[in-house]
Design an enzyme around this catalytic site. Structure first.
Site, PDB file in Angstrom:
ATOM      1  CB  ALA A 133      -0.883  -0.014   1.243  1.00  0.00           C
ATOM      2  N   GLY A 158       0.746  -5.323   0.571  1.00  0.00           N
ATOM      3  CA  GLY A 158      -0.340  -5.441  -0.412  1.00  0.00           C
ATOM      4  C   GLY A 158       0.110  -6.011  -1.746  1.00  0.00           C
ATOM      5  CD  GLU A 206      -2.102  -8.133   2.371  1.00  0.00           C
ATOM      6  OE1 GLU A 206      -1.895  -6.951   2.014  1.00  0.00           O
ATOM      7  OE2 GLU A 206      -2.677  -8.427   3.433  1.00  0.00           O
ATOM      8  CD  GLU A 218       1.419  -5.802   5.469  1.00  0.00           C
ATOM      9  OE1 GLU A 218       2.268  -6.649   5.804  1.00  0.00           O
ATOM     10  OE2 GLU A 218       0.762  -5.874   4.431  1.00  0.00           O
TER      11      GLU A 218
HETATM   12  N1  COA Z   1       4.496   3.506  -0.332  1.00  0.00           N
HETATM   13  C1  COA Z   1       4.875   4.708  -0.780  1.00  0.00           C
HETATM   14  N2  COA Z   1       6.085   4.945  -1.327  1.00  0.00           N
HETATM   15  C2  COA Z   1       6.934   3.916  -1.409  1.00  0.00           C
HETATM   16  C3  COA Z   1       6.601   2.625  -0.965  1.00  0.00           C
HETATM   17  C4  COA Z   1       5.304   2.441  -0.420  1.00  0.00           C
HETATM   18  N3  COA Z   1       4.877   1.240  -0.002  1.00  0.00           N
HETATM   19  N4  COA Z   1       7.648   1.803  -1.181  1.00  0.00           N
HETATM   20  C5  COA Z   1       8.591   2.564  -1.740  1.00  0.00           C
HETATM   21  N5  COA Z   1       8.174   3.818  -1.876  1.00  0.00           N
HETATM   22  C6  COA Z   1       8.895   4.974  -2.419  1.00  0.00           C
HETATM   23  C7  COA Z   1       9.966   5.447  -1.452  1.00  0.00           C
HETATM   24  O1  COA Z   1       9.410   6.327  -0.482  1.00  0.00           O
HETATM   25  C8  COA Z   1      10.927   6.140  -2.391  1.00  0.00           C
HETATM   26  O2  COA Z   1      10.399   7.398  -2.714  1.00  0.00           O
HETATM   27  P1  COA Z   1      11.386   8.684  -2.901  1.00  0.00           P
HETATM   28  O3  COA Z   1      12.241   8.320  -4.094  1.00  0.00           O
HETATM   29  O4  COA Z   1      10.456   9.817  -3.156  1.00  0.00           O
HETATM   30  O5  COA Z   1      12.191   8.759  -1.646  1.00  0.00           O
HETATM   31  C9  COA Z   1      10.852   5.272  -3.660  1.00  0.00           C
HETATM   32  O6  COA Z   1       9.632   4.543  -3.568  1.00  0.00           O
HETATM   33  C10 COA Z   1      11.971   4.264  -3.764  1.00  0.00           C
HETATM   34  O7  COA Z   1      12.010   3.541  -2.550  1.00  0.00           O
HETATM   35  P2  COA Z   1      13.385   3.139  -1.832  1.00  0.00           P
HETATM   36  O8  COA Z   1      13.061   2.697  -0.440  1.00  0.00           O
HETATM   37  O9  COA Z   1      14.387   4.218  -1.986  1.00  0.00           O
HETATM   38  O10 COA Z   1      13.825   1.899  -2.762  1.00  0.00           O
HETATM   39  P3  COA Z   1      14.689   0.636  -2.394  1.00  0.00           P
HETATM   40  O11 COA Z   1      14.881  -0.100  -3.676  1.00  0.00           O
HETATM   41  O12 COA Z   1      15.874   1.000  -1.602  1.00  0.00           O
HETATM   42  O13 COA Z   1      13.740  -0.252  -1.432  1.00  0.00           O
HETATM   43  C11 COA Z   1      11.662  -1.311  -0.786  1.00  0.00           C
HETATM   44  C12 COA Z   1      12.562  -0.807  -1.940  1.00  0.00           C
HETATM   45  C13 COA Z   1      10.392  -1.824  -1.444  1.00  0.00           C
HETATM   46  C14 COA Z   1      12.372  -2.475  -0.026  1.00  0.00           C
HETATM   47  C15 COA Z   1      11.398  -0.181   0.212  1.00  0.00           C
HETATM   48  O14 COA Z   1      10.980   0.963  -0.512  1.00  0.00           O
HETATM   49  C16 COA Z   1      10.333  -0.503   1.216  1.00  0.00           C
HETATM   50  O15 COA Z   1      10.621  -1.142   2.202  1.00  0.00           O
HETATM   51  N6  COA Z   1       9.087  -0.048   0.985  1.00  0.00           N
HETATM   52  C17 COA Z   1       7.980  -0.217   1.897  1.00  0.00           C
HETATM   53  C18 COA Z   1       7.501  -1.655   1.911  1.00  0.00           C
HETATM   54  C19 COA Z   1       6.370  -1.832   2.902  1.00  0.00           C
HETATM   55  O16 COA Z   1       6.505  -1.629   4.084  1.00  0.00           O
HETATM   56  N7  COA Z   1       5.228  -2.264   2.397  1.00  0.00           N
HETATM   57  C20 COA Z   1       4.046  -2.518   3.167  1.00  0.00           C
HETATM   58  C21 COA Z   1       3.124  -1.365   3.098  1.00  0.00           C
HETATM   59  S1  COA Z   1       1.657  -1.671   4.037  1.00  0.00           S
END
Ligand code: COA
Length: 268
Positions: free
Chosen positions: A76, A119, A122, A142
């Site tokens: 999400a 998500g 999921e 989460e």
């Molecule tokens: N929601 C909103 N923005 C997100 C996102 C999410 N779930 N996942 C990544 N992004 C955004 C980051 O904020 C970042 O934005 P920015 O460039 O404006 O700073 C961009 O995507 C790139 O993310 P980044 O973390 O720099 O990439 P990465 O390759 O180092 O890591 C992930 C990728 C997916 C491991 C990491 O972004 C992450 O842990 N995301 C959240 C995952 C999560 O908790 N999901 C469950 C949500 S309920």
């Protein structure tokens, strides 16, 4: 062909790329800068796609995939999540959409490269078949955000990999790669990145040889029967079988076997 609306009109979607190739609809999550985070607009567009395909007899398989290579979907959109209230969490939302995807009369395939988190994981679990490469990373992180998986994760993961492994993944938030996901039953096909498209096409070509009504009812019997007691589920199976026994396709499929030729199913 019954077509409720043009599912792949290019101007229809901003966060998805939707392309039809004969009876296959490729739906590509297309927000690579956010690692394909599933914001409200993306979810609404997915909902539109799945509403439009329901009545479209031509489309028989839907492949959900992603652009960017780094991420299938990072869950999400956390910016939007931050603002969401308790009452807003009660609406069907992402959970409702994923039930709609699971109940879709078409066969759904998730093609996963990179992160499938929250998500995103999921969404993959709501599909019928999951194909993943080594680069795939599955997880339900989460709890790191102080929330729980709320789009079917606590239920579908436990049913798919068993309660113990599901609890471990949810409580620790650990990520597993495509190979381990296949070992524990979270994905159905573990494939090399280079051959992903070829493998998807092989699976699709196999699916397209099946009777369409039989596919729909087999899917229904498994998904719906899984949550019922055995006796009721067996009745669901029997009634589904009675429906397919009444179709032209059942006559054609059995006759084609006896005449040693390929069946020509007509979806009736
Ligand atoms: N929601 C909103 N923005 C997100 C996102 C999410 N779930 N996942 C990544 N992004 C955004 C980051 O904020 C970042 O934005 P920015 O460039 O404006 O700073 C961009 O995507 C790139 O993310 P980044 O973390 O720099 O990439 P990465 O390759 O180092 O890591 C992930 C990728 C997916 C491991 C990491 O972004 C992450 O842990 N995301 C959240 C995952 C999560 O908790 N999901 C469950 C949500 S309920």
């Amino acid at each position: 062909m019954i077509m409720s609306e043009n599912v792949q009109a290019p101007s229809k979607y901003e966060n998805l790329a939707v392309k039809q190739d004969d009876s296959v609809l490729y739906v590509t999550l297309n927000r690579p800068d956010t690692r394909n985070a599933l914001d409200g607009k993306t979810l609404r567009e997915l909902d539109q796609v799945f509403t439009a395909v329901e009545m479209d007899e031509e489309i028989r398989v839907i492949v959900i995939q992603s652009t960017g290579g780094k991420s299938f979907a990072a869950g999400a959109d956390i910016k939007q999540l931050h603002e969401r209230t308790a009452l807003e969490a009660l609406i069907p939302g992402m959970q409702g959409l994923y039930s709609k995807i699971e109940n879709c009369p078409k066969v759904t395939i998730a093609a996963i490269t990179g992160y499938a988190l929250g998500g995103g994981c999921e969404l993959a679990m709501a599909c019928d078949i999951r194909m993943a490469t080594k680069s795939a990373k599955f997880g339900l992180p989460e709890l790191n955000l102080g929330i729980i998986p709320g789009a079917g994760g606590t239920q579908r993961l436990a049913r798919m990999v068993g309660k113990g492994r599901a609890l471990d993944m949810i409580i620790t938030g650990k990520l597993i790669d495509g190979e381990e996901a296949e070992r524990i039953g979270l994905v159905t096909y573990f494939v090399e990145k280079e051959s992903l498209q070829e493998e998807i096409e092989k699976v699709i070509s196999n699916i397209l040889k099946k009777g369409p009504v039989a596919l729909q009812l087999a899917k229904l019997a498994v998904h719906k029967g899984y949550d019922l007691d055995m006796g009721t589920a067996l009745w669901l199976e029997k009634l589904s079988q009675a429906v397919v026994f009444g179709t032209e396709d059942k006559k054609e499929g059995t006759l084609a076997f006896l005449e040693k030729r390929n069946a020509n199913f007509i979806h009736k």
